[in-house]
Design a protein around this motif. Structure first.
Motif, PDB file in Angstrom:
ATOM      1  N   UNK A   1       0.634  -0.861   0.042  1.00 57.79           N
ATOM      2  CA  UNK A   1      -0.214  -0.130  -0.040  1.00 57.79           C
ATOM      3  C   UNK A   1       1.053   1.492  -0.098  1.00 57.79           C
ATOM      4  N   UNK A   2       1.950   0.958   0.409  1.00 56.26           N
ATOM      5  CA  UNK A   2       3.058   2.339   0.932  1.00 56.26           C
ATOM      6  C   UNK A   2       3.547   2.953  -0.767  1.00 56.26           C
ATOM      7  N   UNK A   3       3.810   1.602  -1.741  1.00 57.63           N
ATOM      8  CA  UNK A   3       3.785   1.951  -3.213  1.00 57.63           C
ATOM      9  C   UNK A   3       2.732   2.422  -3.997  1.00 57.63           C
ATOM     10  N   UNK A   4       1.528   2.127  -3.333  1.00 55.63           N
ATOM     11  CA  UNK A   4       0.329   2.722  -4.743  1.00 55.63           C
ATOM     12  C   UNK A   4       0.242   4.052  -3.877  1.00 55.63           C
ATOM     13  N   UNK A   5       0.427   4.236  -2.703  1.00 54.42           N
ATOM     14  CA  UNK A   5       0.403   5.377  -2.118  1.00 54.42           C
ATOM     15  C   UNK A   5       1.323   6.603  -2.830  1.00 54.42           C
ATOM     16  N   UNK A   6       2.430   5.712  -3.109  1.00 52.66           N
ATOM     17  CA  UNK A   6       3.184   6.485  -3.823  1.00 52.66           C
ATOM     18  C   UNK A   6       3.235   6.907  -5.286  1.00 52.66           C
ATOM     19  N   UNK A   7       2.827   5.916  -5.350  1.00 53.44           N
ATOM     20  CA  UNK A   7       2.408   5.928  -7.557  1.00 53.44           C
ATOM     21  C   UNK A   7       1.630   6.836  -7.654  1.00 53.44           C
ATOM     22  N   UNK A   8       0.474   7.069  -6.239  1.00 57.44           N
ATOM     23  CA  UNK A   8      -0.937   7.702  -6.837  1.00 57.44           C
ATOM     24  C   UNK A   8      -0.246   9.469  -6.478  1.00 57.44           C
ATOM     25  N   UNK A   9       0.192   8.772  -5.180  1.00 60.36           N
ATOM     26  CA  UNK A   9       1.031  10.447  -5.073  1.00 60.36           C
ATOM     27  C   UNK A   9       2.028  11.054  -6.851  1.00 60.36           C
ATOM     28  N   UNK A  10       2.467  10.506  -6.977  1.00 56.80           N
ATOM     29  CA  UNK A  10       3.867  10.952  -8.054  1.00 56.80           C
ATOM     30  C   UNK A  10       2.380  11.473  -9.827  1.00 56.80           C
ATOM     31  N   UNK A  11       1.911  10.665  -9.626  1.00 55.71           N
ATOM     32  CA  UNK A  11       0.897  11.120 -10.531  1.00 55.71           C
ATOM     33  C   UNK A  11       0.269  12.362 -10.740  1.00 55.71           C
ATOM     34  N   UNK A  12      -0.697  12.367  -9.353  1.00 56.89           N
ATOM     35  CA  UNK A  12      -1.192  13.537  -8.948  1.00 56.89           C
ATOM     36  C   UNK A  12      -0.084  14.625  -9.178  1.00 56.89           C
ATOM     37  N   UNK A  13       1.040  14.907  -8.772  1.00 57.36           N
ATOM     38  CA  UNK A  13       1.807  15.693  -9.271  1.00 57.36           C
ATOM     39  C   UNK A  13       2.186  15.961 -10.420  1.00 57.36           C
ATOM     40  N   UNK A  14       2.271  14.794 -10.821  1.00 59.73           N
ATOM     41  CA  UNK A  14       2.286  14.572 -12.535  1.00 59.73           C
ATOM     42  C   UNK A  14       1.878  15.672 -13.454  1.00 59.73           C
TER      43      UNK A  14
ATOM     44  N   UNK B   1      -0.546  17.478 -11.776  1.00 61.43           N
ATOM     45  CA  UNK B   1      -0.522  19.271 -11.516  1.00 61.43           C
ATOM     46  C   UNK B   1       0.280  20.092 -12.623  1.00 61.43           C
ATOM     47  N   UNK B   2       1.182  19.362 -12.331  1.00 64.60           N
ATOM     48  CA  UNK B   2       2.411  19.836 -13.438  1.00 64.60           C
ATOM     49  C   UNK B   2       2.726  20.318 -14.727  1.00 64.60           C
ATOM     50  N   UNK B   3       1.633  19.235 -15.058  1.00 63.55           N
ATOM     51  CA  UNK B   3       0.881  19.659 -16.889  1.00 63.55           C
ATOM     52  C   UNK B   3       0.138  20.614 -17.273  1.00 63.55           C
ATOM     53  N   UNK B   4      -0.924  20.262 -15.714  1.00 67.24           N
ATOM     54  CA  UNK B   4      -2.037  21.841 -16.778  1.00 67.24           C
ATOM     55  C   UNK B   4      -1.941  22.851 -15.460  1.00 67.24           C
ATOM     56  N   UNK B   5      -1.180  23.236 -15.026  1.00 67.69           N
ATOM     57  CA  UNK B   5      -1.475  24.416 -14.846  1.00 67.69           C
ATOM     58  C   UNK B   5      -0.239  25.248 -14.792  1.00 67.69           C
ATOM     59  N   UNK B   6      -0.952  26.616 -14.980  1.00 66.49           N
ATOM     60  CA  UNK B   6       0.588  27.556 -14.846  1.00 66.49           C
ATOM     61  C   UNK B   6       1.140  27.989 -13.949  1.00 66.49           C
ATOM     62  N   UNK B   7       1.722  28.318 -14.184  1.00 66.35           N
ATOM     63  CA  UNK B   7       2.795  29.572 -13.102  1.00 66.35           C
ATOM     64  C   UNK B   7       1.760  30.667 -12.372  1.00 66.35           C
TER      65      UNK B   7
END
Length: 253
Positions: A83-96, A98-104
């Motif tokens: 589950x720790x690695x599942x949380x890591x994957x989901x966290x990285x996906x969320x960060x990815x 947001x970084x691709x969609x949000x403007x500075x």
């Protein structure tokens, strides 16, 4: 807005989410904010989302896309060994996402999202995480046995006062309905129908799930009963003796 809650009990986890999404009082829509996956006998996962709808839908779509074809299953939450690695994957996906969609600049926060992840994988315990927009996460424990995301303040007091780890699933659902009723009455951006999912320890499969409509008889009974109980509890408190209050002069400015 959104309101999602997950309670960690001795028996497992109960998750509940509303379905209202709006961009103003005249633009109200219903979207499912609870997503589930299972490999019966091997893992069961629940994800609840709050924040920018485009961001959360992109995260869920990307997670599911990586489950389909064998060549796309790295990283896949259905293949992660813990589950720790599942949380890591989901966290990285969320960060990815947001970084691709949000403007500075000052509008960047508008693309943020926060997630609640619950589940169990064979060989490990049931675990509950909150995942932040930055991709990091925290885990529930004895001192923090529940997580909320979205419009949290109105429904929090009853959870803090009444939640007990040895509660039955039935009592936990009743408690959560009180929490949601308080939030719905205080904030128009949260409303039924409500999605409910139970995860029982060591079953390694999704438990009972259902949707609570706004006119559900039991929900209406809880709402009316809680309101009346609050009135009776208030009336039963000792009266304030206003006649014997020692007056304090107003401070000079």
């Amino acid at each position: 807005m959104t309101y999602c809650v997950a309670l960690a009990l001795d028996a497992g986890i109960v998750a509940m989410s509303d379905t209202r999404t709006n961009a103003g009082v005249d633009n109200i829509s219903t979207y499912r904010k609870m997503h589930t996956w299972e490999v019966p006998g091997e893992r069961a996962l629940v994800l609840m989302t709050a924040g920018n709808l485009a961001t959360t839908q992109a995260v869920v779509s990307l997670l599911e896309e990586r489950m389909k074809a064998p060549e796309d299953r790295d990283p896949s939450i259905l293949k992660a060994p813990s589950m720790f690695q599942v949380a890591t994957i989901i966290g990285n996906t969320l960060k990815e996402v947001i970084a691709s969609q949000s403007p500075a600049g000052p509008d960047a926060d508008a693309f943020g999202a926060t997630l609640i992840l619950a589940g169990q994988i064979a060989g490990g315990p049931m675990r509950l995480f909150m995942v932040y927009p930055e991709g990091n996460f925290i885990e529930a424990g004895e001192d923090t046995p529940f997580f909320q995301i979205g419009e949290t303040k109105y429904g929090r007091p009853i959870l803090v006062r009444a939640l007990e780890p040895d509660m039955s699933f039935a009592d936990a659902v009743k408690l959560m309905l009180v929490s949601f009723d308080s939030t719905i009455k205080a904030n128009l951006s949260v409303d039924a129908p409500l999605d409910v999912q139970i995860l029982a320890n060591d079953t390694l499969r999704l438990g009972k799930s259902w949707r609570v409509a706004a006119d559900d008889p039991y929900f209406r009974l809880i709402s009316d009963g809680w309101g009346e109980a609050l009135k009776q509890a208030f009336a039963a408190l000792p009266d304030f003796d206003i006649d014997n209050v020692a007056e304090t002069p107003a401070p000079k400015i």
